[in-house]
Design an enzyme around this catalytic site. Structure first.
Site, PDB file in Angstrom:
ATOM      1  N   SER A   1      -1.525   5.745  -4.002  1.00 14.28           N
ATOM      2  CA  SER A   1      -2.044   6.358  -2.779  1.00 14.28           C
ATOM      3  C   SER A   1      -2.420   7.805  -3.019  1.00 14.28           C
ATOM      4  CB  SER A   1      -1.012   6.298  -1.662  1.00 14.28           C
ATOM      5  OG  SER A   1      -1.534   6.979  -0.529  1.00 14.28           O
TER       6      SER A   1
ATOM      7  N   LYS B   1       3.214  -0.404  -0.786  1.00 12.04           N
ATOM      8  CA  LYS B   1       1.944   0.309  -0.568  1.00 12.04           C
ATOM      9  C   LYS B   1       1.263  -0.202   0.714  1.00 12.04           C
ATOM     10  CE  LYS B   1      -1.693   2.893  -1.137  1.00 12.04           C
ATOM     11  NZ  LYS B   1      -2.838   2.411  -0.525  1.00 12.04           N
TER      12      LYS B   1
ATOM     13  N   HIS C   1       2.945   1.411   3.552  1.00 14.64           N
ATOM     14  CA  HIS C   1       2.440   2.796   3.586  1.00 14.64           C
ATOM     15  C   HIS C   1       1.131   2.835   4.384  1.00 14.64           C
ATOM     16  CE1 HIS C   1      -0.505   5.708   2.084  1.00 14.64           C
ATOM     17  NE2 HIS C   1       0.501   6.541   1.897  1.00 14.64           N
ATOM     18  N   ASN C   2       0.248   1.890   4.092  1.00 15.32           N
ATOM     19  CA  ASN C   2      -1.047   1.901   4.775  1.00 15.32           C
ATOM     20  C   ASN C   2      -0.919   1.555   6.260  1.00 15.32           C
ATOM     21  OD1 ASN C   2      -2.009   2.391   2.206  1.00 15.32           O
ATOM     22  ND2 ASN C   2      -3.807   1.115   2.488  1.00 15.32           N
TER      23      ASN C   2
ATOM     24  N   GLU D   1       0.045   4.596   7.728  1.00 11.87           N
ATOM     25  CA  GLU D   1      -1.146   5.481   7.729  1.00 11.87           C
ATOM     26  C   GLU D   1      -2.013   5.192   8.972  1.00 11.87           C
ATOM     27  OE1 GLU D   1      -3.370   5.567   3.903  1.00 11.87           O
ATOM     28  OE2 GLU D   1      -5.140   5.082   5.082  1.00 11.87           O
TER      29      GLU D   1
HETATM   30  C1  6PG Z   1      -4.399   5.579   0.211  1.00 12.95           C
HETATM   31  C2  6PG Z   1      -5.233   4.884   1.260  1.00 12.95           C
HETATM   32  C3  6PG Z   1      -6.247   3.978   0.686  1.00 12.95           C
HETATM   33  C4  6PG Z   1      -7.036   3.207   1.739  1.00 12.95           C
HETATM   34  C5  6PG Z   1      -7.949   4.027   2.562  1.00 12.95           C
HETATM   35  C6  6PG Z   1      -8.874   3.245   3.476  1.00 12.95           C
HETATM   36  O1  6PG Z   1      -3.196   5.418   0.313  1.00 12.95           O
HETATM   37  O2  6PG Z   1      -4.931   6.276  -0.642  1.00 12.95           O
HETATM   38  O3  6PG Z   1      -4.384   4.108   2.049  1.00 12.95           O
HETATM   39  O4  6PG Z   1      -5.564   3.082  -0.133  1.00 12.95           O
HETATM   40  O5  6PG Z   1      -7.793   2.282   1.089  1.00 12.95           O
HETATM   41  O6  6PG Z   1      -7.230   4.937   3.316  1.00 12.95           O
HETATM   42  O7  6PG Z   1      -8.230   2.313   4.268  1.00 12.95           O
HETATM   43  P1  6PG Z   1      -8.971   1.679   5.541  1.00 12.95           P
HETATM   44  O8  6PG Z   1     -10.418   1.487   5.162  1.00 12.95           O
HETATM   45  O9  6PG Z   1      -8.321   0.383   5.832  1.00 12.95           O
HETATM   46  O10 6PG Z   1      -8.846   2.687   6.625  1.00 12.95           O
END
Ligand code: 6PG
Length: 509
Positions: free
Chosen positions: A132, A204, A207-208, A211
């Site tokens: 990430s 991970k 994590h997303n 996010e």
């Molecule tokens: C990271 C991000 C990355 C992710 C983008 C786009 O941890 O660096 O999570 O892996 O792919 O943020 O995600 P979306 O297109 O689903 O918003």
């Protein structure tokens, strides 16, 4: 061109993440052999970049395999899905052997990683590592979440620890003075072995999911201040900048403050944010997190809400039409500006605590399901730097799991309990203001519903169970009997409504 084995690692896929990760690895003194399916991409990269550790250009997968020292290690950074299998098979066909390690560093579905490790076991050690931090993270220190065979981890560890973001052990904050060719010396690396097979990719994914909700909550705060207080981007930027000095200090808050000051390149007097279409995209990791929560029966409702909020935003044309006919109150707030700004800050903080509580609850369940032993303090620790959700707050989560590794829910930790106790009046005020003013704040609301539901010794599911038993004999447990003992009642027959049919009222002959 024949190759001698000089490289410490091979990397396949020179898109943005691949290029930057290769440079980061080389900056740390490792020799990286690089390959890209389109050779021109690799050649351009080689012309442009000359890192000290050195890069070895490879035009074929065979050359790449020959260029790497044994046990060979490879990083795959290609699109998740079928391409990962295709590249792994190419590597095997090109001479990769049983003890060679093939690490998929993309956003792969963890169940695919579990399957791949099993399927390729006789041919190579397939390994899955979450990465990430986006482009800059890859270049100057990402957060890395490795999962797979522990023996393979021993070989990858020196590289992973070298390239990961670093935390200052005294402050708990990321060290951010890495410049090209001048990597950070010392510090605690933002990587740790997560667990076997798909554990790294699973963490991970969570994590997303976090996010997604972090971003949605920031969006709602921005939207409430815009609509209730009429605040404009530069003023909002200052507020986010101030919030970034306190408990909310995080990468996402910091970039929000930056974004809100950005002028529009097309209309230079305007702010760019006002010209960006309000229709969110998504690649699927938030959806995976939510689907998995549903599959495991874990109430990650705020995370799912953030995914649905993106879905709703994407129905732009439909919303524009609906806005012409569906009526609600017009926002009208007459109170004190500063009080509302700090109430919104509190709402954001409380909702964020709930969102992380959900993410960690999900991981707790997953470790039972997949027989992993996840170290939650360590996961929080490696998210303190490098990754998109990096935040001061993660130190507090690390401390909470340090105090009690078996913590059932983050909300029950004394620190977080106290934080929510202090701030919840404001949180409730913001949620009611958004409802009475007709401003959608689904994540604030959903997080509050989670908090109130979680702290309720009783919920109305008793009635729901009675309904299920009534219409489907699905049985219920009794509050005065031990759990697991099920009851059924032969409910009295429902009275069916009598319909009087008047002669001549039907469509007769
Ligand atoms: C990271 C991000 C990355 C992710 C983008 C786009 O941890 O660096 O999570 O892996 O792919 O943020 O995600 P979306 O297109 O689903 O918003």
């Amino acid at each position: 061109m024949s190759q001698t084995a000089v490289a410490d690692i091979g990397l396949i896929g020179l898109a943005v993440m691949g290029e930057n990760l290769a440079l980061n690895i080389a900056d740390h003194g490792f020799k990286v052999a690089v390959y890209n399916r389109t050779t021109a991409v690799m050649k351009k990269f080689m012309e442009r970049e000359k890192p000290p550790g050195g890069l070895v250009a490879c035009e074929t997968v065979k050359e790449l395999v020959a260029a790497v020292k044994r046990p060979r290690k490879f990083i795959i950074l290609v699109k998740a899905g079928a391409a990962i299998d295709a590249v792994t098979k190419e590597l095997i066909d090109a001479g990769v052997e049983k003890d060679d390690i093939v690490a998929d560093c993309g956003n792969s579905l963890w169940t695919d990683t579990i399957r791949r490790e099993r399927d390729y076991a006789a041919k190579c050690k397939f390994f899955g590592s979450g990465v990430s931090g986006g482009e800059l993270g890859a270049r100057f220190g990402p957060s890395l979440m490795p999962g797979g065979d522990p023996e393979s981890w021993k070989h990858l560890k020196p590289i992973w620890e070298a390239i990961a973001a670093k935390i200052d052990p005294k402050t708990g904050k990321p060290i951010e003075d890495y410049a090209p060719g001048k990597p950070v010396k010392g510090g605690v690396p933002c990587t740790a072995y997560i667990g076997p097979n798909g554990a790294g990719h699973y963490v991970k994914m969570v994590h997303n999911g976090i996010e997604y909700i972090d971003m949605q909550l920031i969006g709602e705060a921005y939207w409430l201040m815009t609509n209730l207080l009429g605040m404009k981007p530069p003023e909002l930027s200052k507020v986010f900048g101030q919030w970034n000095q306190g408990d909310l200090d995080s990468y996402l808050i910091q970039i929000t403050a930056d974004i809100l000051q950005q002028k529009d390149p097309v209309h230079p007097q305007d702010y760019l944010v006002d010209h960006i279409l309000d229709a969110a995209g998504q690649k699927g990791t938030g959806k995976w997190t939510s689907t998995n929560a549903l599959d495991m029966g874990i109430p990650a409702n705020a995370i799912a809400e953030a995914v649905f909020a993106r879905c709703l935003s994407a129905l732009k044309e439909e919303r524009v039409e609906a806005s012409k006919t569906l009526k609600g109150p017009d926002p009208a707030y007459k109170g004190n500006r500063d009080e509302l700004v700090s109430a919104i800050r509190d709402a954001l903080y409380c909702s964020k605590i709930c969102a992380y509580a959900q993410g960690f609850q999900l991981m707790r369940e997953a470790q039972k399901e997949y027989k992993w032993t996840l170290n939650f303090a360590e996961i929080a620790a490696i998210w303190r730097g490098g990754c998109i959700i990096r935040a001061r707050f993660l130190q507090k989560i690390m401390d909470a799991y340090g105090r009690n590794p078996n913590l059932v829910n983050l909300l029950l930790d004394p620190y977080f309990n106290e934080q929510i106790t202090k701030a919840q009046t404001n949180w409730r005020k913001v949620v009611s203001l958004s409802a009475t003013n007709g401003i959608a704040a689904p994540a604030f609301m959903s997080a509050l519903a989670y908090y109130d539901g979680y702290r309720s010794a009783r919920l109305p599911a008793n009635l729901l169970q009675a309904q299920r038993d009534y219409f489907g004999a699905h049985t219920y447990e009794r509050a005065d009997s031990p759990r697991g003992k099920f009851f059924h009642l032969d409910w009295p027959e429902p009275k069916r409504p009598q319909i009087d049919i008047q002669p001549g009222s039907g469509g007769g002959h």
